[in-house]
Design a protein around this motif. Structure first.
Motif, PDB file in Angstrom:
ATOM      1  N   LEU A 141       0.825  -1.208   0.000  1.00 15.44           N
ATOM      2  CA  LEU A 141       0.000   0.000   0.000  1.00 15.44           C
ATOM      3  C   LEU A 141       0.860   1.260   0.000  1.00 15.44           C
ATOM      4  O   LEU A 141       0.476   2.286  -0.572  1.00 15.44           O
ATOM      5  CB  LEU A 141      -0.940  -0.012   1.204  1.00 15.44           C
ATOM      6  CG  LEU A 141      -1.971  -1.146   1.214  1.00 15.44           C
ATOM      7  CD1 LEU A 141      -2.790  -1.094   2.496  1.00 15.44           C
ATOM      8  CD2 LEU A 141      -2.892  -1.083  -0.008  1.00 15.44           C
ATOM      9  N   THR A 142       2.033   1.198   0.631  1.00 12.24           N
ATOM     10  CA  THR A 142       2.926   2.357   0.688  1.00 12.24           C
ATOM     11  C   THR A 142       3.609   2.615  -0.647  1.00 12.24           C
ATOM     12  O   THR A 142       3.740   3.765  -1.083  1.00 12.24           O
ATOM     13  CB  THR A 142       3.991   2.150   1.777  1.00 12.24           C
ATOM     14  OG1 THR A 142       3.355   1.984   3.045  1.00 12.24           O
ATOM     15  CG2 THR A 142       4.944   3.338   1.853  1.00 12.24           C
ATOM     16  N   LEU A 143       4.039   1.549  -1.314  1.00 10.82           N
ATOM     17  CA  LEU A 143       4.879   1.701  -2.499  1.00 10.82           C
ATOM     18  C   LEU A 143       4.128   1.654  -3.824  1.00 10.82           C
ATOM     19  O   LEU A 143       4.544   2.283  -4.795  1.00 10.82           O
ATOM     20  CB  LEU A 143       5.950   0.603  -2.535  1.00 10.82           C
ATOM     21  CG  LEU A 143       7.024   0.640  -1.458  1.00 10.82           C
ATOM     22  CD1 LEU A 143       7.993  -0.516  -1.672  1.00 10.82           C
ATOM     23  CD2 LEU A 143       7.767   1.970  -1.472  1.00 10.82           C
ATOM     24  N   PHE A 144       3.050   0.885  -3.878  1.00 11.95           N
ATOM     25  CA  PHE A 144       2.472   0.562  -5.177  1.00 11.95           C
ATOM     26  C   PHE A 144       1.037   1.043  -5.376  1.00 11.95           C
ATOM     27  O   PHE A 144       0.456   0.777  -6.424  1.00 11.95           O
ATOM     28  CB  PHE A 144       2.535  -0.956  -5.404  1.00 11.95           C
ATOM     29  CG  PHE A 144       3.933  -1.493  -5.376  1.00 11.95           C
ATOM     30  CD1 PHE A 144       4.814  -1.235  -6.415  1.00 11.95           C
ATOM     31  CD2 PHE A 144       4.392  -2.237  -4.300  1.00 11.95           C
ATOM     32  CE1 PHE A 144       6.109  -1.726  -6.400  1.00 11.95           C
ATOM     33  CE2 PHE A 144       5.685  -2.732  -4.272  1.00 11.95           C
ATOM     34  CZ  PHE A 144       6.547  -2.471  -5.324  1.00 11.95           C
ATOM     35  N   ARG A 145       0.465   1.727  -4.407  1.00  9.50           N
ATOM     36  CA  ARG A 145      -0.896   2.261  -4.548  1.00  9.50           C
ATOM     37  C   ARG A 145      -0.850   3.779  -4.610  1.00  9.50           C
ATOM     38  O   ARG A 145      -0.299   4.420  -3.722  1.00  9.50           O
ATOM     39  CB  ARG A 145      -1.774   1.826  -3.371  1.00  9.50           C
ATOM     40  CG  ARG A 145      -2.209   0.370  -3.405  1.00  9.50           C
ATOM     41  CD  ARG A 145      -3.189   0.107  -4.545  1.00  9.50           C
ATOM     42  NE  ARG A 145      -3.731  -1.240  -4.478  1.00  9.50           N
ATOM     43  CZ  ARG A 145      -4.979  -1.535  -4.142  1.00  9.50           C
ATOM     44  NH1 ARG A 145      -5.821  -0.572  -3.835  1.00  9.50           N
ATOM     45  NH2 ARG A 145      -5.391  -2.778  -4.121  1.00  9.50           N
TER      46      ARG A 145
END
Length: 221
Positions: free
Chosen positions: A151-155
């Protein structure tokens, strides 16, 4: 999750993957059910490319261009086998708080690659075991860390109504979108982890309370 635990998980998964590569044989040409465009050789070629890329960045601490995946399947497998031990040594030699190129939120430190590579290999071990109809054990704490990393890196910013993800076994929650949640998706951390990575049907294996359409939008990303 601390770096040592992540390194131990990475070591375990990388060796399990390497064991399949070393065994060779007909398995290498089998389709990967969770990534149907890949064979096992393709999967190993991808990991070999990623491992090479990460090792070069850890040496220089600067961005490196990814080299093309080796096209010839047998050579791709051989390069994965020849490179995996050096890769694991490089990962265990990291000084976590040293600066290094990375993506995502700052600070950009070497420890970023410990976490990223642990989850890269964990998810691809799931892919590899899907060939044999099995799923590796994934500890709840590790799975929850993986949800947080994804959720931190790819959303990017949510365009759907707010939805809450709830890990029933760890107590962790994540809110997708702004405002009060219109739906709550509840499952164990492993189900959330694999569902968000599209390795399983998340909503089919979770409890959904509230606006199901909003939940579907959130899972679709």
């Amino acid at each position: 999750m601390d770096n040592q635990a992540l390194l131990e998980r990475l070591h375990k998964d990388a060796l399990a993957i390497a064991a399949v590569a070393l065994a060779g044989g007909p398995t290498l040409v089998r389709q990967v059910p969770t990534c149907p465009d890949w064979t096992v050789s393709d999967l190993l070629g991808h990991l070999g490319q990623v491992q090479d890329w990460v090792c070069r960045m850890l040496r220089t601490r600067e961005y490196a261009e990814e080299r093309p995946v080796v096209a010839e399947p047998q050579r791709a497998v051989e390069e994965f086998i020849s490179g995996v031990s050096g890769y694991l040594i490089a990962m265990r030699s990291i000084t976590p708080d040293e600066p290094c190129w990375a993506f995502g939120p700052e600070p950009h430190l070497c420890q970023f690659w410990i976490r990223r590579q642990a989850h890269e290999h964990a998810v691809h071990r799931v892919d590899l075991e899907s060939v044999f109809g099995t799923t590796p054990d994934i500890e709840p704490e590790f799975a929850a860390d993986g949800v947080d990393e994804l959720l931190t890196l790819f959303r990017g910013p949510a365009t759907h109504p707010s939805v809450l993800l709830s890990a029933a076994d760890t107590g962790d929650t994540w809110r997708l979108g702004d405002g009060d949640p219109t739906a709550v998706i509840t499952a164990d951390a492993k189900t959330l982890y694999l569902g968000l990575w599209k390795r399983i049907d998340l909503l089919e294996q979770s409890r959904v309370d509230g606006d199901r359409h909003a939940a579907e939008q959130a899972v679709a990303g």
